[in-house]
Design a protein around this motif. Sequence first.
Motif, PDB file in Angstrom:
ATOM      1  N   THR A 289     -44.075 -16.396   8.805  1.00  0.00           N
ATOM      2  CA  THR A 289     -42.669 -16.490   9.188  1.00  0.00           C
ATOM      3  C   THR A 289     -42.074 -17.857   8.864  1.00  0.00           C
ATOM      4  O   THR A 289     -40.905 -17.941   8.473  1.00  0.00           O
ATOM      5  N   THR A 290     -42.838 -18.937   8.982  1.00  0.00           N
ATOM      6  CA  THR A 290     -42.284 -20.250   8.632  1.00  0.00           C
ATOM      7  C   THR A 290     -42.021 -20.347   7.137  1.00  0.00           C
ATOM      8  O   THR A 290     -41.013 -20.912   6.721  1.00  0.00           O
ATOM      9  N   THR A 291     -42.907 -19.781   6.337  1.00  0.00           N
ATOM     10  CA  THR A 291     -42.704 -19.826   4.885  1.00  0.00           C
ATOM     11  C   THR A 291     -41.498 -18.994   4.491  1.00  0.00           C
ATOM     12  O   THR A 291     -40.664 -19.439   3.690  1.00  0.00           O
ATOM     13  N   VAL A 292     -41.389 -17.795   5.036  1.00  0.00           N
ATOM     14  CA  VAL A 292     -40.240 -16.944   4.714  1.00  0.00           C
ATOM     15  C   VAL A 292     -38.944 -17.663   5.079  1.00  0.00           C
ATOM     16  O   VAL A 292     -37.971 -17.653   4.315  1.00  0.00           O
ATOM     17  N   MET A 293     -38.919 -18.319   6.221  1.00  0.00           N
ATOM     18  CA  MET A 293     -37.716 -19.040   6.646  1.00  0.00           C
ATOM     19  C   MET A 293     -37.399 -20.221   5.729  1.00  0.00           C
ATOM     20  O   MET A 293     -36.251 -20.652   5.636  1.00  0.00           O
ATOM     21  N   ALA A 294     -38.405 -20.747   5.027  1.00  0.00           N
ATOM     22  CA  ALA A 294     -38.207 -21.892   4.136  1.00  0.00           C
ATOM     23  C   ALA A 294     -37.846 -21.474   2.709  1.00  0.00           C
ATOM     24  O   ALA A 294     -37.611 -22.335   1.864  1.00  0.00           O
ATOM     25  N   CYS A 295     -37.795 -20.187   2.433  1.00  0.00           N
ATOM     26  CA  CYS A 295     -37.537 -19.701   1.075  1.00  0.00           C
ATOM     27  C   CYS A 295     -36.045 -19.512   0.815  1.00  0.00           C
ATOM     28  O   CYS A 295     -35.327 -18.963   1.648  1.00  0.00           O
ATOM     29  N   ALA A 296     -35.620 -19.929  -0.375  1.00  0.00           N
ATOM     30  CA  ALA A 296     -34.236 -19.716  -0.799  1.00  0.00           C
ATOM     31  C   ALA A 296     -34.153 -18.631  -1.872  1.00  0.00           C
ATOM     32  O   ALA A 296     -33.080 -18.333  -2.368  1.00  0.00           O
ATOM     33  N   CYS A 297     -35.273 -18.034  -2.220  1.00  0.00           N
ATOM     34  CA  CYS A 297     -35.329 -17.007  -3.260  1.00  0.00           C
ATOM     35  C   CYS A 297     -35.062 -15.620  -2.666  1.00  0.00           C
ATOM     36  O   CYS A 297     -35.008 -15.470  -1.449  1.00  0.00           O
ATOM     37  N   PRO A 298     -34.935 -14.595  -3.508  1.00  0.00           N
ATOM     38  CA  PRO A 298     -34.787 -13.232  -2.989  1.00  0.00           C
ATOM     39  C   PRO A 298     -36.009 -12.812  -2.160  1.00  0.00           C
ATOM     40  O   PRO A 298     -37.136 -13.160  -2.500  1.00  0.00           O
ATOM     41  N   ILE A 299     -35.733 -12.082  -1.086  1.00  0.00           N
ATOM     42  CA  ILE A 299     -36.802 -11.603  -0.209  1.00  0.00           C
ATOM     43  C   ILE A 299     -36.677 -10.096  -0.057  1.00  0.00           C
ATOM     44  O   ILE A 299     -35.630  -9.589   0.343  1.00  0.00           O
ATOM     45  N   LEU A 300     -37.764  -9.395  -0.414  1.00  0.00           N
ATOM     46  CA  LEU A 300     -37.852  -7.947  -0.263  1.00  0.00           C
ATOM     47  C   LEU A 300     -38.669  -7.644   0.987  1.00  0.00           C
ATOM     48  O   LEU A 300     -39.706  -8.268   1.207  1.00  0.00           O
ATOM     49  N   VAL A 301     -38.218  -6.674   1.761  1.00  0.00           N
ATOM     50  CA  VAL A 301     -38.899  -6.295   2.999  1.00  0.00           C
ATOM     51  C   VAL A 301     -39.248  -4.817   2.904  1.00  0.00           C
ATOM     52  O   VAL A 301     -38.367  -3.982   2.702  1.00  0.00           O
ATOM     53  N   SER A 302     -40.530  -4.501   3.042  1.00  0.00           N
ATOM     54  CA  SER A 302     -40.994  -3.119   2.977  1.00  0.00           C
ATOM     55  C   SER A 302     -41.555  -2.697   4.337  1.00  0.00           C
ATOM     56  O   SER A 302     -42.738  -2.867   4.614  1.00  0.00           O
ATOM     57  N   PRO A 303     -40.671  -2.132   5.196  1.00  0.00           N
ATOM     58  CA  PRO A 303     -41.137  -1.703   6.519  1.00  0.00           C
ATOM     59  C   PRO A 303     -42.201  -0.618   6.411  1.00  0.00           C
ATOM     60  O   PRO A 303     -42.117   0.266   5.550  1.00  0.00           O
ATOM     61  N   SER A 304     -43.176  -0.701   7.293  1.00  0.00           N
ATOM     62  CA  SER A 304     -44.233   0.305   7.325  1.00  0.00           C
ATOM     63  C   SER A 304     -44.738   0.406   8.758  1.00  0.00           C
ATOM     64  O   SER A 304     -45.238  -0.578   9.307  1.00  0.00           O
ATOM     65  N   MET A 305     -44.568   1.603   9.339  1.00  0.00           N
ATOM     66  CA  MET A 305     -44.957   1.794  10.738  1.00  0.00           C
ATOM     67  C   MET A 305     -44.810   3.260  11.109  1.00  0.00           C
ATOM     68  O   MET A 305     -44.312   4.061  10.314  1.00  0.00           O
ATOM     69  N   ASN A 306     -45.188   3.600  12.315  1.00  0.00           N
ATOM     70  CA  ASN A 306     -45.021   4.945  12.835  1.00  0.00           C
ATOM     71  C   ASN A 306     -43.538   5.309  12.836  1.00  0.00           C
ATOM     72  O   ASN A 306     -42.682   4.454  13.063  1.00  0.00           O
ATOM     73  N   HIS A 307     -43.247   6.584  12.611  1.00  0.00           N
ATOM     74  CA  HIS A 307     -41.849   7.034  12.512  1.00  0.00           C
ATOM     75  C   HIS A 307     -41.040   6.755  13.771  1.00  0.00           C
ATOM     76  O   HIS A 307     -39.846   6.432  13.693  1.00  0.00           O
ATOM     77  N   ASN A 308     -41.659   6.824  14.947  1.00  0.00           N
ATOM     78  CA  ASN A 308     -40.928   6.514  16.179  1.00  0.00           C
ATOM     79  C   ASN A 308     -40.551   5.036  16.238  1.00  0.00           C
ATOM     80  O   ASN A 308     -39.453   4.691  16.679  1.00  0.00           O
ATOM     81  N   MET A 309     -41.439   4.181  15.792  1.00  0.00           N
ATOM     82  CA  MET A 309     -41.128   2.747  15.742  1.00  0.00           C
ATOM     83  C   MET A 309     -40.027   2.484  14.722  1.00  0.00           C
ATOM     84  O   MET A 309     -39.084   1.734  14.987  1.00  0.00           O
ATOM     85  N   TYR A 310     -40.150   3.114  13.540  1.00  0.00           N
ATOM     86  CA  TYR A 310     -39.161   2.890  12.479  1.00  0.00           C
ATOM     87  C   TYR A 310     -37.768   3.335  12.917  1.00  0.00           C
ATOM     88  O   TYR A 310     -36.767   2.684  12.615  1.00  0.00           O
ATOM     89  N   GLN A 311     -37.685   4.429  13.636  1.00  0.00           N
ATOM     90  CA  GLN A 311     -36.382   4.964  14.044  1.00  0.00           C
ATOM     91  C   GLN A 311     -35.849   4.324  15.329  1.00  0.00           C
ATOM     92  O   GLN A 311     -34.721   4.607  15.737  1.00  0.00           O
ATOM     93  N   ASN A 312     -36.614   3.439  15.925  1.00  0.00           N
ATOM     94  CA  ASN A 312     -36.170   2.762  17.139  1.00  0.00           C
ATOM     95  C   ASN A 312     -34.888   1.973  16.835  1.00  0.00           C
ATOM     96  O   ASN A 312     -34.826   1.241  15.844  1.00  0.00           O
ATOM     97  N   PRO A 313     -33.863   2.119  17.653  1.00  0.00           N
ATOM     98  CA  PRO A 313     -32.594   1.443  17.380  1.00  0.00           C
ATOM     99  C   PRO A 313     -32.705  -0.085  17.310  1.00  0.00           C
ATOM    100  O   PRO A 313     -31.948  -0.731  16.584  1.00  0.00           O
ATOM    101  N   ILE A 314     -33.650  -0.665  18.028  1.00  0.00           N
ATOM    102  CA  ILE A 314     -33.824  -2.121  17.964  1.00  0.00           C
ATOM    103  C   ILE A 314     -34.316  -2.522  16.577  1.00  0.00           C
ATOM    104  O   ILE A 314     -33.807  -3.471  15.970  1.00  0.00           O
TER     105      ILE A 314
END
Length: 181
Positions: free
Chosen positions: A107-132
Amino acid sequence: MLQGKTVLLAVSGGIAAYKMPNVARQLKKLHCNVHVLMTKNATNFATPITFETLTGNKCLIDTFDRNFEFSVEHVSLGKQADLVLIAPATADVIGKIANGIADDMLTTTVMACACPILVSPSMNHNMYQNPILQENLQKLKRFGYEIISPEEGMLANGDVGIGKMPSEEALVECICKKVKK
C-alpha cells in the motif's frame, strides 16, 4: 514487447494469487522489468522465492526490511514504475488504498506511484457485491485507477458468481495495452 518498461505486480492475499507467477513469467518473456510486492497474507498462496526466480528481482513484503541496497524502496519503485497491477485485489487492499491507508510495503508503494494503476478485484461474490466494496471501487475510479472487472464463474469455495480474477493472459493483455499508450 515491453522492453525498457517496468511493471509492479502488487499481490494481495487472495486465492487467485496462485495465478500471479505466470503473469510475471509472461511479462518477462515480453522483456519487461517486473518487480513484485506482496502482502504478508499473499505469501500463504504464492512464495516470494517463486517470484524472485521468475523476475530476477527481490520480492518485497516488509516495509522495514533491512536487507537491501539503501534507498527508500517504496518511493524508488514508485518512480521507476510504468504501471502497477494490483492482482488479486482483495477487499482489504481495495479498502485501504481507497481510504488512504498505507501500512505495508504494497500500500505504501501504490500510494507513492504516479503511473497508471490497474486493480483486479478477486473475491467471493457476496464480498464483491457488498455496497462498501462497490463504493471503494467507485472512489478508486474517481482517483484515476482503472478497474479490471472480475469474471463470473466458479469461485474458490464452490459458489458460482462474479468475483473470479481474469486469466493470466487477459491480465497481461490489459498491461500491454495500457503501457503501450
